[in-house]
Design a protein around this motif. Sequence first.
Motif, mmCIF file in Angstrom:
data_model
loop_
_atom_site.group_PDB
_atom_site.id
_atom_site.type_symbol
_atom_site.label_atom_id
_atom_site.label_comp_id
_atom_site.label_asym_id
_atom_site.label_seq_id
_atom_site.Cartn_x
_atom_site.Cartn_y
_atom_site.Cartn_z
ATOM 1 N N ASP A 155 -6.813 9.761 6.816
ATOM 2 C CA ASP A 155 -5.525 10.457 6.828
ATOM 3 C C ASP A 155 -4.851 10.399 5.457
ATOM 4 O OD1 ASP A 155 -5.167 7.689 7.148
ATOM 5 O OD2 ASP A 155 -3.212 7.955 8.097
ATOM 6 N N GLU A 156 -5.078 9.311 4.716
ATOM 7 C CA GLU A 156 -4.509 9.198 3.373
ATOM 8 C C GLU A 156 -5.190 10.178 2.415
ATOM 9 O OE1 GLU A 156 -3.055 4.540 3.159
ATOM 10 O OE2 GLU A 156 -5.161 5.003 2.765
ATOM 11 N N ARG A 157 -6.491 10.361 2.577
ATOM 12 C CA ARG A 157 -7.207 11.338 1.746
ATOM 13 C C ARG A 157 -6.672 12.748 1.998
ATOM 14 N NH1 ARG A 157 -11.867 9.182 -0.508
ATOM 15 N NH2 ARG A 157 -12.522 7.190 0.406
ATOM 16 N N THR A 158 -6.389 13.026 3.256
ATOM 17 C CA THR A 158 -5.852 14.342 3.608
ATOM 18 C C THR A 158 -4.490 14.565 2.962
ATOM 19 O OG1 THR A 158 -7.024 14.333 5.730
ATOM 20 C CG2 THR A 158 -5.153 15.837 5.521
ATOM 21 N N LEU A 159 -3.646 13.544 3.015
ATOM 22 C CA LEU A 159 -2.314 13.647 2.407
ATOM 23 C C LEU A 159 -2.417 13.835 0.898
ATOM 24 C CD1 LEU A 159 -0.441 10.808 4.359
ATOM 25 C CD2 LEU A 159 -0.138 13.275 4.639
ATOM 26 N N LEU A 160 -3.316 13.087 0.272
ATOM 27 C CA LEU A 160 -3.499 13.200 -1.177
ATOM 28 C C LEU A 160 -3.968 14.604 -1.549
ATOM 29 C CD1 LEU A 160 -3.702 12.140 -4.048
ATOM 30 C CD2 LEU A 160 -5.940 11.162 -3.472
ATOM 31 N N THR A 161 -4.903 15.138 -0.791
ATOM 32 C CA THR A 161 -5.403 16.490 -1.057
ATOM 33 C C THR A 161 -4.287 17.520 -0.941
ATOM 34 O OG1 THR A 161 -7.624 15.922 -0.271
ATOM 35 C CG2 THR A 161 -7.049 18.258 -0.323
ATOM 36 N N GLU A 162 -3.432 17.355 0.056
ATOM 37 C CA GLU A 162 -2.312 18.283 0.243
ATOM 38 C C GLU A 162 -1.375 18.260 -0.967
ATOM 39 O OE1 GLU A 162 -0.459 17.173 3.884
ATOM 40 O OE2 GLU A 162 -2.080 17.938 5.158
ATOM 41 N N VAL A 163 -1.078 17.063 -1.454
ATOM 42 C CA VAL A 163 -0.193 16.941 -2.615
ATOM 43 C C VAL A 163 -0.858 17.519 -3.861
ATOM 44 C CG1 VAL A 163 0.895 15.295 -4.197
ATOM 45 C CG2 VAL A 163 1.108 14.976 -1.732
ATOM 46 N N GLN A 164 -2.137 17.207 -4.060
ATOM 47 C CA GLN A 164 -2.847 17.717 -5.237
ATOM 48 C C GLN A 164 -2.922 19.241 -5.228
ATOM 49 O OE1 GLN A 164 -6.445 15.335 -4.793
ATOM 50 N NE2 GLN A 164 -5.915 14.138 -6.608
ATOM 51 N N ASP A 165 -3.149 19.814 -4.057
ATOM 52 C CA ASP A 165 -3.194 21.275 -3.955
ATOM 53 C C ASP A 165 -1.839 21.883 -4.309
ATOM 54 O OD1 ASP A 165 -5.823 21.203 -3.208
ATOM 55 O OD2 ASP A 165 -5.450 21.462 -1.059
ATOM 56 N N LYS A 166 -0.791 21.251 -3.823
ATOM 57 C CA LYS A 166 0.554 21.764 -4.095
ATOM 58 C C LYS A 166 0.905 21.619 -5.574
ATOM 59 C CE LYS A 166 5.071 21.949 -1.875
ATOM 60 N NZ LYS A 166 5.902 21.458 -0.747
ATOM 61 N N LEU A 167 0.502 20.503 -6.175
ATOM 62 C CA LEU A 167 0.743 20.301 -7.604
ATOM 63 C C LEU A 167 -0.037 21.313 -8.438
ATOM 64 C CD1 LEU A 167 0.708 16.411 -7.997
ATOM 65 C CD2 LEU A 167 2.616 17.940 -8.505
ATOM 66 N N VAL A 178 7.164 14.218 -3.021
ATOM 67 C CA VAL A 178 5.822 13.635 -3.086
ATOM 68 C C VAL A 178 5.786 12.320 -2.310
ATOM 69 C CG1 VAL A 178 4.042 12.689 -4.611
ATOM 70 C CG2 VAL A 178 5.343 14.711 -5.311
ATOM 71 N N GLU A 179 6.807 11.501 -2.501
ATOM 72 C CA GLU A 179 6.861 10.216 -1.796
ATOM 73 C C GLU A 179 6.987 10.426 -0.291
ATOM 74 O OE1 GLU A 179 9.157 5.885 -2.097
ATOM 75 O OE2 GLU A 179 9.698 7.536 -3.445
ATOM 76 N N ARG A 180 7.738 11.441 0.099
ATOM 77 C CA ARG A 180 7.878 11.738 1.534
ATOM 78 C C ARG A 180 6.546 12.177 2.130
ATOM 79 N NH1 ARG A 180 7.889 16.094 4.237
ATOM 80 N NH2 ARG A 180 8.049 17.429 2.387
ATOM 81 N N MET A 181 5.809 13.028 1.401
ATOM 82 C CA MET A 181 4.531 13.528 1.908
ATOM 83 C C MET A 181 3.487 12.422 2.012
ATOM 84 S SD MET A 181 4.148 17.223 -0.034
ATOM 85 C CE MET A 181 2.556 17.568 0.745
ATOM 86 N N LEU A 182 3.458 11.544 1.010
ATOM 87 C CA LEU A 182 2.428 10.506 0.969
ATOM 88 C C LEU A 182 2.821 9.246 1.730
ATOM 89 C CD1 LEU A 182 1.409 10.686 -2.811
ATOM 90 C CD2 LEU A 182 0.109 11.566 -0.867
ATOM 91 N N GLY A 183 4.110 9.013 1.825
ATOM 92 C CA GLY A 183 4.569 7.724 2.322
ATOM 93 C C GLY A 183 4.769 6.791 1.141
ATOM 94 N N SER A 184 5.738 5.910 1.245
ATOM 95 C CA SER A 184 6.116 5.073 0.112
ATOM 96 C C SER A 184 4.966 4.211 -0.398
ATOM 97 C CB SER A 184 7.299 4.178 0.501
ATOM 98 O OG SER A 184 7.674 3.353 -0.576
ATOM 99 N N ASP A 185 4.215 3.595 0.509
ATOM 100 C CA ASP A 185 3.149 2.682 0.096
ATOM 101 C C ASP A 185 2.037 3.404 -0.657
ATOM 102 O OD1 ASP A 185 1.645 0.071 0.226
ATOM 103 O OD2 ASP A 185 0.268 1.329 1.388
ATOM 104 N N LEU A 186 1.551 4.514 -0.107
ATOM 105 C CA LEU A 186 0.474 5.259 -0.753
ATOM 106 C C LEU A 186 0.952 5.843 -2.078
ATOM 107 C CD1 LEU A 186 -2.352 6.452 -0.783
ATOM 108 C CD2 LEU A 186 -1.510 8.351 0.633
ATOM 109 N N TYR A 187 2.176 6.333 -2.096
ATOM 110 C CA TYR A 187 2.734 6.893 -3.328
ATOM 111 C C TYR A 187 2.719 5.853 -4.448
ATOM 112 C CZ TYR A 187 6.277 8.397 -6.668
ATOM 113 O OH TYR A 187 6.942 8.709 -7.827
#
Length: 316
Positions: A155-167, A178-187
Motif C-alpha cells: 500500500d505504501e508503494r501505491t501511495l508513493l507511485t500516486e505522488v510521483q505521478d502527480k509530481l 504530499v504528507e496527507r497523501m503519504l501519511g506523516s511517517d512515510l513522508y
Amino acid sequence: TFTISRQIVENACQLNGIDKSARRDGLQILRDAGRVDVAGDGSVAVLGATTQAVLEATVEIFDDQRPSSDEQAIIDLSERVSGKPMKRAEAEEYISDTHKLVKADATTLVDLSKKTALIDEEGERSNGILFNSHTFRDGKYAEKAHRVLEHLKADERTLLTEVQDKLSRSGAMYEAEVERMLGSDLYKRLVSVGLFDRMEVSNSTESVGYIASPNDFQKYGRPFEEDPIDDAKALIASLTYGQTRSNSVRGRITMPEALIRTLVRGDELAAGAGGIRAIGEDYRELEARQVVETTEQSRGRFTMRLLKKDVGELAL
C-alpha cells in the motif's frame, strides 16, 4: 549562440578521453544536425545552447545513429536507476533479460556505464548499489533510499507511485498535500533519504513548503552549471503557490504553462493589467537569485520579466 575556440575544444576532448577522429566525427554529426557551425580555424559556434536544446539534440542524434542493443540497454539502465537505486546483480539480470544479453556482456555494460559516469555504484561489487548521483546526493543516501524502498509495503508503494505521478505532471506539490497523501511517517522516511526535494515560498503572509522530485529535473545531470536546476524548482514552487494558495484579489494563477511561455518569450508579465500584487510578494527568492526582475508599476502592483530564459524552459 556562442563560439568556442579550437584550443578549448581540443582541451575539453583531451580531458574527456575523446581522440581526434572521434572529435571530428562528433562535430560533423552535430553540424549535420544543425546544432553547431565549425569555422575554418577550428572554432565551434554552438547554436541555441540551452539545457533543453542539449537534451533534444542528444535524443535526436542517438536515434539517428540506430543504437545497438548494448546502447539501448545502457540508456534503459541509467533511466531506471535515476528514479530508484538498484542492486548491481538485479540490474545485470534486468538488462540481460530485457535486451537479450549474455551475463558477461551485461556485466561489461554496467562497468562501462560507471566508467562513463552514466551511473554510480556504492559498496562492494558483489553487493553494490547502482544509482544516479544527480538524483541521489551520494552513495550513502542511495543505500538508505534503496533500503527504505525495498521495505515499503504494497500500500505504501501505491501511495508513493500516486505522488510521483502527480509530481511528474505538475512539477511541484504543496507539502501538506504530499504528507496527507503519504501519511506523516512515510513522508518523513522518504524525505529523509532524499527521494523528494523540499522548497519554500515566503511572503508577508506565510511561508509554505513545496515538494519536487529530483528525478523529474536532474537525472540527466547539469549541463552548464548548478543553478538552473534549483532555479527552475524555485520557479515552479512559486507558481504552484500562486495556483494553490493565492486568491484572485492578489493574483491567482490559472494557466501556469501559458504564464511560463509568456516569460520565456521575453514578455513582461501582467503589464496589460498594470501589475499584480502577488508578483511583488511571491517571487522574492527568485529575484534574489536573479532569475526574474520585478517592477513596481503603481503602489503595491508589480510586473515581472524573466532574466534566465533557460530556467523557464526547464520549468515547462
